[in-house]
Design a protein around this motif. Structure first.
Motif, PDB file in Angstrom:
ATOM      1  N   THR A  18      37.624   2.163 -34.747  1.00 44.15           N
ATOM      2  CA  THR A  18      36.286   1.513 -35.282  1.00 44.15           C
ATOM      3  C   THR A  18      35.552   2.621 -34.251  1.00 44.15           C
ATOM      4  O   THR A  18      36.248   3.112 -33.048  1.00 44.15           O
ATOM      5  N   PHE A  19      34.241   2.348 -34.775  1.00 43.36           N
ATOM      6  CA  PHE A  19      33.497   3.234 -33.988  1.00 43.36           C
ATOM      7  C   PHE A  19      32.099   2.309 -33.392  1.00 43.36           C
ATOM      8  O   PHE A  19      31.802   1.677 -34.401  1.00 43.36           O
ATOM      9  N   THR A  20      31.728   3.076 -32.615  1.00 48.44           N
ATOM     10  CA  THR A  20      30.261   2.169 -32.233  1.00 48.44           C
ATOM     11  C   THR A  20      28.986   2.793 -32.950  1.00 48.44           C
ATOM     12  O   THR A  20      29.088   4.561 -32.855  1.00 48.44           O
ATOM     13  N   ILE A  21      28.064   2.503 -32.477  1.00 42.29           N
ATOM     14  CA  ILE A  21      26.443   3.130 -33.057  1.00 42.29           C
ATOM     15  C   ILE A  21      26.695   4.105 -31.932  1.00 42.29           C
ATOM     16  O   ILE A  21      26.157   5.455 -32.907  1.00 42.29           O
ATOM     17  N   THR A  22      26.881   4.148 -31.136  1.00 45.77           N
ATOM     18  CA  THR A  22      26.557   4.848 -29.741  1.00 45.77           C
ATOM     19  C   THR A  22      27.985   6.668 -29.944  1.00 45.77           C
ATOM     20  O   THR A  22      27.028   7.616 -30.646  1.00 45.77           O
ATOM     21  N   ASP A  23      28.558   6.137 -31.032  1.00 46.85           N
ATOM     22  CA  ASP A  23      30.259   6.964 -30.860  1.00 46.85           C
ATOM     23  C   ASP A  23      29.681   7.757 -31.991  1.00 46.85           C
ATOM     24  O   ASP A  23      29.729   9.003 -32.349  1.00 46.85           O
ATOM     25  N   LEU A  24      29.042   7.249 -33.518  1.00 45.26           N
ATOM     26  CA  LEU A  24      28.421   7.938 -34.308  1.00 45.26           C
ATOM     27  C   LEU A  24      27.375   8.955 -34.030  1.00 45.26           C
ATOM     28  O   LEU A  24      27.127   9.595 -34.377  1.00 45.26           O
ATOM     29  N   SER A  25      26.566   8.099 -33.542  1.00 49.92           N
ATOM     30  CA  SER A  25      25.292   8.850 -33.720  1.00 49.92           C
ATOM     31  C   SER A  25      25.266  10.278 -33.002  1.00 49.92           C
ATOM     32  O   SER A  25      24.889  11.477 -32.677  1.00 49.92           O
ATOM     33  N   HIS A  26      26.216  10.428 -31.220  1.00 50.28           N
ATOM     34  CA  HIS A  26      26.947  11.263 -30.810  1.00 50.28           C
ATOM     35  C   HIS A  26      27.680  12.103 -31.476  1.00 50.28           C
ATOM     36  O   HIS A  26      27.081  13.377 -31.718  1.00 50.28           O
ATOM     37  N   GLU A  27      28.169  11.928 -31.981  1.00 55.25           N
ATOM     38  CA  GLU A  27      29.226  12.879 -32.552  1.00 55.25           C
ATOM     39  C   GLU A  27      28.253  13.844 -34.175  1.00 55.25           C
ATOM     40  O   GLU A  27      28.299  14.882 -34.924  1.00 55.25           O
TER      41      GLU A  27
END
Length: 150
Positions: free
Chosen positions: A5-14
């Protein structure tokens, strides 16, 4: 074994998008994260959908078009309809972009001609040459270019 799973921070940075943009896509029904307390939890599927959303936006598709194409994934027909709709929308978008490019190329050509005329006029004027008023000068240069083009 649990799914990654991913956090919103993970996705926004990626993907170099703001958390606000991701929440916006969620509000529009394009992403469907689950919740763990107050936190949004995104699955691999949500991540894949975000990739498609961002690609669609980069290509100029509307969010409604992107939603339609993404939602066709779940039809259970081996993605045939999704591919068919995506192909049609992509061909239409390509034609629109090519038409825009032709328009832009024509505008660039016209601007090059205008800049040339204005540079010529200004150069003559700065050298103290006797020049007609700008409207007459532009008209004579434009008429000369039209006759050359014919």
């Amino acid at each position: 074994m649990s799914e990654k799973t991913f956090t919103i921070t993970d996705l926004s940075h990626e993907f170099k998008v703001t958390a606000r943009a991701i929440r916006f896509y969620e509000d529009k029904g394009l992403l469907h994260p689950s919740r763990q307390g107050m936190n949004r939890v995104y699955t691999k599927r949500d991540r894949a959908r975000l990739i498609l959303i961002l690609r669609g936006k980069r290509l100029g598709f509307s969010l409604a078009e992107i939603r339609e194409m993404i939602n066709l994934y779940d039809l259970g027909d081996g993605q045939t309809e999704q591919l068919r709709v995506t192909l049609k929308r992509s061909v239409d978008r390509l034609k629109a972009l090519e038409a825009q490019r032709r328009d832009i190329d024509a505008a660039i050509g016209e601007l090059h001609r205008s800049v040339g005329i204005l540079e010529e006029y200004l150069g003559l004027k700065e050298r103290g040459a006797k020049v007609p008023n700008i409207d007459d000068f532009v008209k004579t240069r434009s008429d000369a270019m039209l006759s050359v083009a014919e």
